[in-house]
Scaffold this motif. Structure first.
Motif, PDB file in Angstrom:
ATOM      1  N   GLN A 197       0.835  -1.202   0.000  1.00  0.00           N
ATOM      2  CA  GLN A 197       0.000   0.000   0.000  1.00  0.00           C
ATOM      3  C   GLN A 197       0.874   1.259   0.000  1.00  0.00           C
ATOM      4  O   GLN A 197       0.627   2.192  -0.762  1.00  0.00           O
ATOM      5  CB  GLN A 197      -0.919  -0.005   1.213  1.00  0.00           C
ATOM      6  N   ARG A 198       1.881   1.267   0.829  1.00  0.00           N
ATOM      7  CA  ARG A 198       2.778   2.426   0.895  1.00  0.00           C
ATOM      8  C   ARG A 198       3.583   2.594  -0.394  1.00  0.00           C
ATOM      9  O   ARG A 198       3.848   3.720  -0.824  1.00  0.00           O
ATOM     10  CB  ARG A 198       3.703   2.303   2.100  1.00  0.00           C
ATOM     11  N   MET A 199       3.966   1.486  -1.016  1.00  0.00           N
ATOM     12  CA  MET A 199       4.698   1.564  -2.275  1.00  0.00           C
ATOM     13  C   MET A 199       3.815   2.127  -3.389  1.00  0.00           C
ATOM     14  O   MET A 199       4.293   2.880  -4.236  1.00  0.00           O
ATOM     15  CB  MET A 199       5.258   0.186  -2.645  1.00  0.00           C
ATOM     16  N   VAL A 200       2.525   1.781  -3.377  1.00  0.00           N
ATOM     17  CA  VAL A 200       1.586   2.349  -4.350  1.00  0.00           C
ATOM     18  C   VAL A 200       1.460   3.853  -4.113  1.00  0.00           C
ATOM     19  O   VAL A 200       1.528   4.653  -5.049  1.00  0.00           O
ATOM     20  CB  VAL A 200       0.210   1.648  -4.267  1.00  0.00           C
ATOM     21  N   GLN A 201       1.294   4.250  -2.853  1.00  0.00           N
ATOM     22  CA  GLN A 201       1.158   5.673  -2.529  1.00  0.00           C
ATOM     23  C   GLN A 201       2.403   6.464  -2.926  1.00  0.00           C
ATOM     24  O   GLN A 201       2.298   7.619  -3.325  1.00  0.00           O
ATOM     25  CB  GLN A 201       0.879   5.852  -1.038  1.00  0.00           C
ATOM     26  N   ALA A 202       3.562   5.841  -2.851  1.00  0.00           N
ATOM     27  CA  ALA A 202       4.821   6.502  -3.198  1.00  0.00           C
ATOM     28  C   ALA A 202       5.090   6.490  -4.703  1.00  0.00           C
ATOM     29  O   ALA A 202       6.038   7.114  -5.174  1.00  0.00           O
ATOM     30  CB  ALA A 202       5.985   5.828  -2.466  1.00  0.00           C
ATOM     31  N   GLY A 203       4.274   5.757  -5.462  1.00  0.00           N
ATOM     32  CA  GLY A 203       4.478   5.668  -6.900  1.00  0.00           C
ATOM     33  C   GLY A 203       5.456   4.585  -7.321  1.00  0.00           C
ATOM     34  O   GLY A 203       5.844   4.518  -8.486  1.00  0.00           O
ATOM     35  N   ASP A 204       5.858   3.720  -6.395  1.00  0.00           N
ATOM     36  CA  ASP A 204       6.793   2.638  -6.701  1.00  0.00           C
ATOM     37  C   ASP A 204       6.097   1.462  -7.386  1.00  0.00           C
ATOM     38  O   ASP A 204       6.743   0.686  -8.093  1.00  0.00           O
ATOM     39  CB  ASP A 204       7.472   2.135  -5.428  1.00  0.00           C
ATOM     40  N   LEU A 205       4.803   1.297  -7.137  1.00  0.00           N
ATOM     41  CA  LEU A 205       3.988   0.236  -7.720  1.00  0.00           C
ATOM     42  C   LEU A 205       2.684   0.838  -8.209  1.00  0.00           C
ATOM     43  O   LEU A 205       2.279   1.899  -7.746  1.00  0.00           O
ATOM     44  CB  LEU A 205       3.620  -0.821  -6.669  1.00  0.00           C
ATOM     45  N   ARG A 206       2.039   0.108  -9.113  1.00  0.00           N
ATOM     46  CA  ARG A 206       0.686   0.478  -9.522  1.00  0.00           C
ATOM     47  C   ARG A 206      -0.249  -0.623  -9.076  1.00  0.00           C
ATOM     48  O   ARG A 206       0.061  -1.808  -9.214  1.00  0.00           O
ATOM     49  CB  ARG A 206       0.595   0.628 -11.043  1.00  0.00           C
ATOM     50  N   ARG A 207      -1.384  -0.243  -8.539  1.00  0.00           N
ATOM     51  CA  ARG A 207      -2.401  -1.212  -8.151  1.00  0.00           C
ATOM     52  C   ARG A 207      -3.318  -1.412  -9.344  1.00  0.00           C
ATOM     53  O   ARG A 207      -3.979  -0.487  -9.796  1.00  0.00           O
ATOM     54  CB  ARG A 207      -3.194  -0.697  -6.953  1.00  0.00           C
ATOM     55  N   ILE A 208      -3.339  -2.617  -9.878  1.00  0.00           N
ATOM     56  CA  ILE A 208      -4.163  -2.929 -11.039  1.00  0.00           C
ATOM     57  C   ILE A 208      -5.588  -3.254 -10.593  1.00  0.00           C
ATOM     58  O   ILE A 208      -6.552  -2.829 -11.205  1.00  0.00           O
ATOM     59  CB  ILE A 208      -3.556  -4.105 -11.830  1.00  0.00           C
ATOM     60  N   ASP A 209      -5.687  -4.027  -9.536  1.00  0.00           N
ATOM     61  CA  ASP A 209      -6.974  -4.425  -8.975  1.00  0.00           C
ATOM     62  C   ASP A 209      -6.689  -4.830  -7.535  1.00  0.00           C
ATOM     63  O   ASP A 209      -5.538  -4.837  -7.096  1.00  0.00           O
ATOM     64  CB  ASP A 209      -7.558  -5.591  -9.774  1.00  0.00           C
ATOM     65  N   ARG A 210      -7.725  -5.202  -6.836  1.00  0.00           N
ATOM     66  CA  ARG A 210      -7.525  -5.604  -5.453  1.00  0.00           C
ATOM     67  C   ARG A 210      -6.507  -6.738  -5.381  1.00  0.00           C
ATOM     68  O   ARG A 210      -6.688  -7.783  -6.040  1.00  0.00           O
ATOM     69  CB  ARG A 210      -8.848  -6.046  -4.848  1.00  0.00           C
ATOM     70  N   TYR A 211      -5.461  -6.526  -4.634  1.00  0.00           N
ATOM     71  CA  TYR A 211      -4.383  -7.500  -4.422  1.00  0.00           C
ATOM     72  C   TYR A 211      -3.553  -7.808  -5.666  1.00  0.00           C
ATOM     73  O   TYR A 211      -2.809  -8.785  -5.678  1.00  0.00           O
ATOM     74  CB  TYR A 211      -4.903  -8.807  -3.820  1.00  0.00           C
ATOM     75  N   ILE A 212      -3.657  -7.013  -6.709  1.00  0.00           N
ATOM     76  CA  ILE A 212      -2.839  -7.235  -7.907  1.00  0.00           C
ATOM     77  C   ILE A 212      -2.055  -5.968  -8.174  1.00  0.00           C
ATOM     78  O   ILE A 212      -2.628  -4.889  -8.308  1.00  0.00           O
ATOM     79  CB  ILE A 212      -3.708  -7.605  -9.131  1.00  0.00           C
ATOM     80  N   HIS A 213      -0.734  -6.087  -8.251  1.00  0.00           N
ATOM     81  CA  HIS A 213       0.158  -4.953  -8.414  1.00  0.00           C
ATOM     82  C   HIS A 213       1.118  -5.187  -9.566  1.00  0.00           C
ATOM     83  O   HIS A 213       1.422  -6.309  -9.922  1.00  0.00           O
ATOM     84  CB  HIS A 213       0.963  -4.721  -7.135  1.00  0.00           C
ATOM     85  N   ALA A 214       1.619  -4.083 -10.120  1.00  0.00           N
ATOM     86  CA  ALA A 214       2.633  -4.147 -11.162  1.00  0.00           C
ATOM     87  C   ALA A 214       3.635  -3.039 -10.896  1.00  0.00           C
ATOM     88  O   ALA A 214       3.331  -2.055 -10.215  1.00  0.00           O
ATOM     89  CB  ALA A 214       2.011  -3.959 -12.540  1.00  0.00           C
ATOM     90  N   GLY A 215       4.841  -3.200 -11.426  1.00  0.00           N
ATOM     91  CA  GLY A 215       5.842  -2.155 -11.299  1.00  0.00           C
ATOM     92  C   GLY A 215       5.299  -0.850 -11.864  1.00  0.00           C
ATOM     93  O   GLY A 215       4.483  -0.846 -12.778  1.00  0.00           O
ATOM     94  N   ALA A 216       5.731   0.260 -11.329  1.00  0.00           N
ATOM     95  CA  ALA A 216       5.208   1.566 -11.729  1.00  0.00           C
ATOM     96  C   ALA A 216       5.402   1.825 -13.206  1.00  0.00           C
ATOM     97  O   ALA A 216       4.620   2.519 -13.837  1.00  0.00           O
ATOM     98  CB  ALA A 216       5.863   2.663 -10.904  1.00  0.00           C
ATOM     99  N   ASP A 217       6.429   1.253 -13.814  1.00  0.00           N
ATOM    100  CA  ASP A 217       6.710   1.501 -15.228  1.00  0.00           C
ATOM    101  C   ASP A 217       6.424   0.270 -16.089  1.00  0.00           C
ATOM    102  O   ASP A 217       6.990   0.091 -17.145  1.00  0.00           O
ATOM    103  CB  ASP A 217       8.160   1.927 -15.416  1.00  0.00           C
ATOM    104  N   SER A 218       5.496  -0.590 -15.646  1.00  0.00           N
ATOM    105  CA  SER A 218       5.254  -1.853 -16.347  1.00  0.00           C
ATOM    106  C   SER A 218       4.526  -1.706 -17.655  1.00  0.00           C
ATOM    107  O   SER A 218       4.533  -2.606 -18.484  1.00  0.00           O
ATOM    108  CB  SER A 218       4.449  -2.798 -15.449  1.00  0.00           C
ATOM    109  N   GLY A 219       3.827  -0.593 -17.869  1.00  0.00           N
ATOM    110  CA  GLY A 219       3.115  -0.385 -19.107  1.00  0.00           C
ATOM    111  C   GLY A 219       1.733  -1.006 -19.157  1.00  0.00           C
ATOM    112  O   GLY A 219       1.058  -0.928 -20.162  1.00  0.00           O
ATOM    113  N   HIS A 220       1.298  -1.653 -18.092  1.00  0.00           N
ATOM    114  CA  HIS A 220      -0.058  -2.215 -18.052  1.00  0.00           C
ATOM    115  C   HIS A 220      -1.056  -1.107 -17.848  1.00  0.00           C
ATOM    116  O   HIS A 220      -0.813  -0.157 -17.128  1.00  0.00           O
ATOM    117  CB  HIS A 220      -0.195  -3.234 -16.910  1.00  0.00           C
ATOM    118  N   ALA A 221      -2.222  -1.225 -18.437  1.00  0.00           N
ATOM    119  CA  ALA A 221      -3.275  -0.212 -18.280  1.00  0.00           C
ATOM    120  C   ALA A 221      -4.027  -0.399 -16.995  1.00  0.00           C
ATOM    121  O   ALA A 221      -4.091  -1.382 -16.403  1.00  0.00           O
ATOM    122  CB  ALA A 221      -4.242  -0.303 -19.450  1.00  0.00           C
TER     123      ALA A 221
END
Length: 64
Positions: free
Chosen positions: A40-64
């Motif tokens: 959660q903190r990594m998403v807030q910091a922009g380090d990760l993107r939350r795709i859906d509940r409990y699914i994350h991707a790197g901030a620069d992964s290119g996923h929509a």
């Protein structure tokens, strides 16, 4: 940076772009609560993107 965040970041960086993560991918690193809060903190910091509940991707992964 917390030790848990450092360890999660290292695993994400090693996997490279385009990888999708769920909290159980990091189960060996700590408790579920600690992992959820760190993600959660990594998403807030922009380090990760939350795709859906409990699914994350790197901030620069290119996923929509």
């Amino acid at each position: 940076m917390s030790d848990l965040k450092t360890r999660i970041s290292s695993l994400i960086a090693a996997a490279g772009p385009g990888h999708v993560w769920v909290p159980t991918d990091f189960a060996q690193l700590g408790s579920r609560d600690a992992i959820d809060k760190t993600l959660q903190r990594m998403v807030q910091a922009g380090d990760l993107r939350r795709i859906d509940r409990y699914i994350h991707a790197g901030a620069d992964s290119g996923h929509a």
